[in-house]
Design a protein around this motif. Sequence first.
Motif, PDB file in Angstrom:
ATOM      1  N   ALA A  48       2.631 -25.363  -7.293  1.00 48.34           N
ATOM      2  CA  ALA A  48       3.293 -26.668  -7.314  1.00 48.34           C
ATOM      3  C   ALA A  48       2.378 -27.609  -6.535  1.00 48.34           C
ATOM      4  O   ALA A  48       2.020 -27.330  -5.393  1.00 48.34           O
ATOM      5  CB  ALA A  48       4.661 -26.583  -6.664  1.00 48.34           C
ATOM      6  N   LEU A  49       1.979 -28.714  -7.154  1.00 45.77           N
ATOM      7  CA  LEU A  49       0.912 -29.548  -6.598  1.00 45.77           C
ATOM      8  C   LEU A  49       1.269 -31.023  -6.711  1.00 45.77           C
ATOM      9  O   LEU A  49       1.735 -31.478  -7.748  1.00 45.77           O
ATOM     10  CB  LEU A  49      -0.366 -29.260  -7.390  1.00 45.77           C
ATOM     11  CG  LEU A  49      -1.656 -29.946  -6.988  1.00 45.77           C
ATOM     12  CD1 LEU A  49      -2.110 -29.470  -5.612  1.00 45.77           C
ATOM     13  CD2 LEU A  49      -2.737 -29.642  -8.029  1.00 45.77           C
ATOM     14  N   GLY A  50       1.039 -31.751  -5.633  1.00 50.07           N
ATOM     15  CA  GLY A  50       1.253 -33.193  -5.656  1.00 50.07           C
ATOM     16  C   GLY A  50       0.245 -33.885  -4.767  1.00 50.07           C
ATOM     17  O   GLY A  50      -0.069 -33.399  -3.681  1.00 50.07           O
ATOM     18  N   GLU A 107       5.958 -39.311  -2.042  1.00 51.24           N
ATOM     19  CA  GLU A 107       5.412 -39.398  -3.401  1.00 51.24           C
ATOM     20  C   GLU A 107       4.752 -38.071  -3.794  1.00 51.24           C
ATOM     21  O   GLU A 107       4.945 -37.588  -4.907  1.00 51.24           O
ATOM     22  CB  GLU A 107       4.383 -40.528  -3.484  1.00 51.24           C
ATOM     23  CG  GLU A 107       5.005 -41.900  -3.579  1.00 51.24           C
ATOM     24  CD  GLU A 107       5.558 -42.177  -4.961  1.00 51.24           C
ATOM     25  OE1 GLU A 107       4.792 -42.199  -5.942  1.00 51.24           O
ATOM     26  OE2 GLU A 107       6.781 -42.360  -5.058  1.00 51.24           O
ATOM     27  N   ALA A 108       3.969 -37.486  -2.893  1.00 57.23           N
ATOM     28  CA  ALA A 108       3.292 -36.225  -3.190  1.00 57.23           C
ATOM     29  C   ALA A 108       4.293 -35.074  -3.329  1.00 57.23           C
ATOM     30  O   ALA A 108       4.163 -34.233  -4.220  1.00 57.23           O
ATOM     31  CB  ALA A 108       2.246 -35.916  -2.122  1.00 57.23           C
ATOM     32  N   VAL A 118      12.037 -27.707  -0.239  1.00 55.51           N
ATOM     33  CA  VAL A 118      12.807 -28.318  -1.323  1.00 55.51           C
ATOM     34  C   VAL A 118      13.263 -27.192  -2.231  1.00 55.51           C
ATOM     35  O   VAL A 118      12.435 -26.387  -2.691  1.00 55.51           O
ATOM     36  CB  VAL A 118      11.963 -29.345  -2.111  1.00 55.51           C
ATOM     37  CG1 VAL A 118      12.751 -29.882  -3.303  1.00 55.51           C
ATOM     38  CG2 VAL A 118      11.487 -30.474  -1.220  1.00 55.51           C
ATOM     39  N   ASP A 119      14.566 -27.120  -2.482  1.00 52.53           N
ATOM     40  CA  ASP A 119      15.115 -26.071  -3.353  1.00 52.53           C
ATOM     41  C   ASP A 119      14.651 -24.681  -2.906  1.00 52.53           C
ATOM     42  O   ASP A 119      14.239 -23.860  -3.726  1.00 52.53           O
ATOM     43  CB  ASP A 119      14.718 -26.309  -4.815  1.00 52.53           C
ATOM     44  CG  ASP A 119      15.305 -27.597  -5.373  1.00 52.53           C
ATOM     45  OD1 ASP A 119      16.367 -28.030  -4.894  1.00 52.53           O
ATOM     46  OD2 ASP A 119      14.681 -28.170  -6.287  1.00 52.53           O
ATOM     47  N   SER A 120      14.691 -24.421  -1.625  1.00 55.61           N
ATOM     48  CA  SER A 120      14.319 -23.135  -1.014  1.00 55.61           C
ATOM     49  C   SER A 120      12.842 -22.790  -1.149  1.00 55.61           C
ATOM     50  O   SER A 120      12.441 -21.672  -0.859  1.00 55.61           O
ATOM     51  CB  SER A 120      15.155 -21.984  -1.595  1.00 55.61           C
ATOM     52  OG  SER A 120      16.525 -22.232  -1.402  1.00 55.61           O
ATOM     53  N   ARG A 121      12.027 -23.732  -1.593  1.00 58.22           N
ATOM     54  CA  ARG A 121      10.591 -23.490  -1.720  1.00 58.22           C
ATOM     55  C   ARG A 121       9.871 -24.259  -0.618  1.00 58.22           C
ATOM     56  O   ARG A 121      10.136 -25.445  -0.410  1.00 58.22           O
ATOM     57  CB  ARG A 121      10.097 -23.939  -3.096  1.00 58.22           C
ATOM     58  CG  ARG A 121       8.667 -23.562  -3.383  1.00 58.22           C
ATOM     59  CD  ARG A 121       8.311 -23.817  -4.835  1.00 58.22           C
ATOM     60  NE  ARG A 121       6.975 -23.293  -5.123  1.00 58.22           N
ATOM     61  CZ  ARG A 121       6.458 -23.225  -6.322  1.00 58.22           C
ATOM     62  NH1 ARG A 121       7.144 -23.625  -7.376  1.00 58.22           N
ATOM     63  NH2 ARG A 121       5.234 -22.758  -6.505  1.00 58.22           N
ATOM     64  N   ILE A 122       8.944 -23.589   0.071  1.00 57.74           N
ATOM     65  CA  ILE A 122       8.196 -24.223   1.162  1.00 57.74           C
ATOM     66  C   ILE A 122       6.944 -24.879   0.606  1.00 57.74           C
ATOM     67  O   ILE A 122       6.183 -24.265  -0.149  1.00 57.74           O
ATOM     68  CB  ILE A 122       7.812 -23.188   2.241  1.00 57.74           C
ATOM     69  CG1 ILE A 122       9.087 -22.619   2.885  1.00 57.74           C
ATOM     70  CG2 ILE A 122       6.899 -23.817   3.287  1.00 57.74           C
ATOM     71  CD1 ILE A 122       8.838 -21.470   3.822  1.00 57.74           C
ATOM     72  N   TYR A 123       6.742 -26.138   0.983  1.00 60.12           N
ATOM     73  CA  TYR A 123       5.570 -26.918   0.574  1.00 60.12           C
ATOM     74  C   TYR A 123       4.746 -27.263   1.803  1.00 60.12           C
ATOM     75  O   TYR A 123       5.300 -27.696   2.819  1.00 60.12           O
ATOM     76  CB  TYR A 123       5.997 -28.225  -0.110  1.00 60.12           C
ATOM     77  CG  TYR A 123       6.699 -28.008  -1.424  1.00 60.12           C
ATOM     78  CD1 TYR A 123       5.995 -28.061  -2.623  1.00 60.12           C
ATOM     79  CD2 TYR A 123       8.055 -27.739  -1.467  1.00 60.12           C
ATOM     80  CE1 TYR A 123       6.633 -27.853  -3.828  1.00 60.12           C
ATOM     81  CE2 TYR A 123       8.704 -27.532  -2.670  1.00 60.12           C
ATOM     82  CZ  TYR A 123       7.986 -27.589  -3.851  1.00 60.12           C
ATOM     83  OH  TYR A 123       8.622 -27.377  -5.043  1.00 60.12           O
ATOM     84  N   LEU A 128      -1.854 -34.586   0.422  1.00 62.44           N
ATOM     85  CA  LEU A 128      -1.777 -33.454  -0.492  1.00 62.44           C
ATOM     86  C   LEU A 128      -0.589 -32.583  -0.133  1.00 62.44           C
ATOM     87  O   LEU A 128      -0.330 -32.324   1.057  1.00 62.44           O
ATOM     88  CB  LEU A 128      -3.059 -32.621  -0.409  1.00 62.44           C
ATOM     89  CG  LEU A 128      -3.128 -31.380  -1.297  1.00 62.44           C
ATOM     90  CD1 LEU A 128      -3.216 -31.774  -2.772  1.00 62.44           C
ATOM     91  CD2 LEU A 128      -4.320 -30.516  -0.919  1.00 62.44           C
ATOM     92  N   VAL A 129       0.147 -32.125  -1.154  1.00 59.42           N
ATOM     93  CA  VAL A 129       1.287 -31.225  -0.971  1.00 59.42           C
ATOM     94  C   VAL A 129       1.142 -30.093  -1.985  1.00 59.42           C
ATOM     95  O   VAL A 129       0.830 -30.347  -3.154  1.00 59.42           O
ATOM     96  CB  VAL A 129       2.621 -31.987  -1.217  1.00 59.42           C
ATOM     97  CG1 VAL A 129       3.796 -31.033  -1.234  1.00 59.42           C
ATOM     98  CG2 VAL A 129       2.825 -33.062  -0.161  1.00 59.42           C
TER      99      VAL A 129
END
Length: 199
Positions: free
Chosen positions: A93-95, A138-139, A173-178, A194-195
């Motif tokens: 997952a990339l932003g 945004e990211a 977010v939604d149990s996922r670590i970024y 970057l995220v």
Amino acid sequence: MLLFDDYDIKVYAAPLRKGASGHGPGRSIAERAGVKALLREAFPERRDIYVAHRESGAPYLASLSGVEEDLPEISISHSRTLVVLALAPGGTALGIDTETPDRASQLVRLAPRFLSDAQIPYWGSSPATLFWAWTIKEAVYKAAGRPGFPVKEIPLPMEVPLERVTEDGTVTVDSRIYYVFQIHCPDPYGMLMLVFSAG
């Protein structure tokens, strides 16, 4: 130019062609040309790769051959001065987001719309922290891939490290670590955030 190459992620940037500031067809053409130049740099032997868009508007890489292959995940951002492309292995997952400080006064006005009540005391305290909060959100929005996700609900990290992963530089977010961190921006007045979350 390659700006960042770590954690299996590469970030490329190119200056936006002069005279392409503002909005309209000239700006859009310059942004597309910038992305195309970055794709050529990232994939020098592959002239068949291009950017397509999902129904949600999110970009992805496709091939003119139409053959399904393991192309990297991508995220794209534009500012008044830069075009930026991030690449990561499939399933990541990339932003990425880049901004210039000319939006500071606009962000001051918009702060109550994108910061939660709990975030305003710290992140809304100055144009600089608002600038950071906006680029992070945004990211994260791009990385989370949830169209319509209310921006106010996007969490912010305890710290924003520079080009490295830290425990306090994360959001969930939604149990996922970024992981969230800043990258050196070629525009000395710009911000590049970057995220990512590995598959």
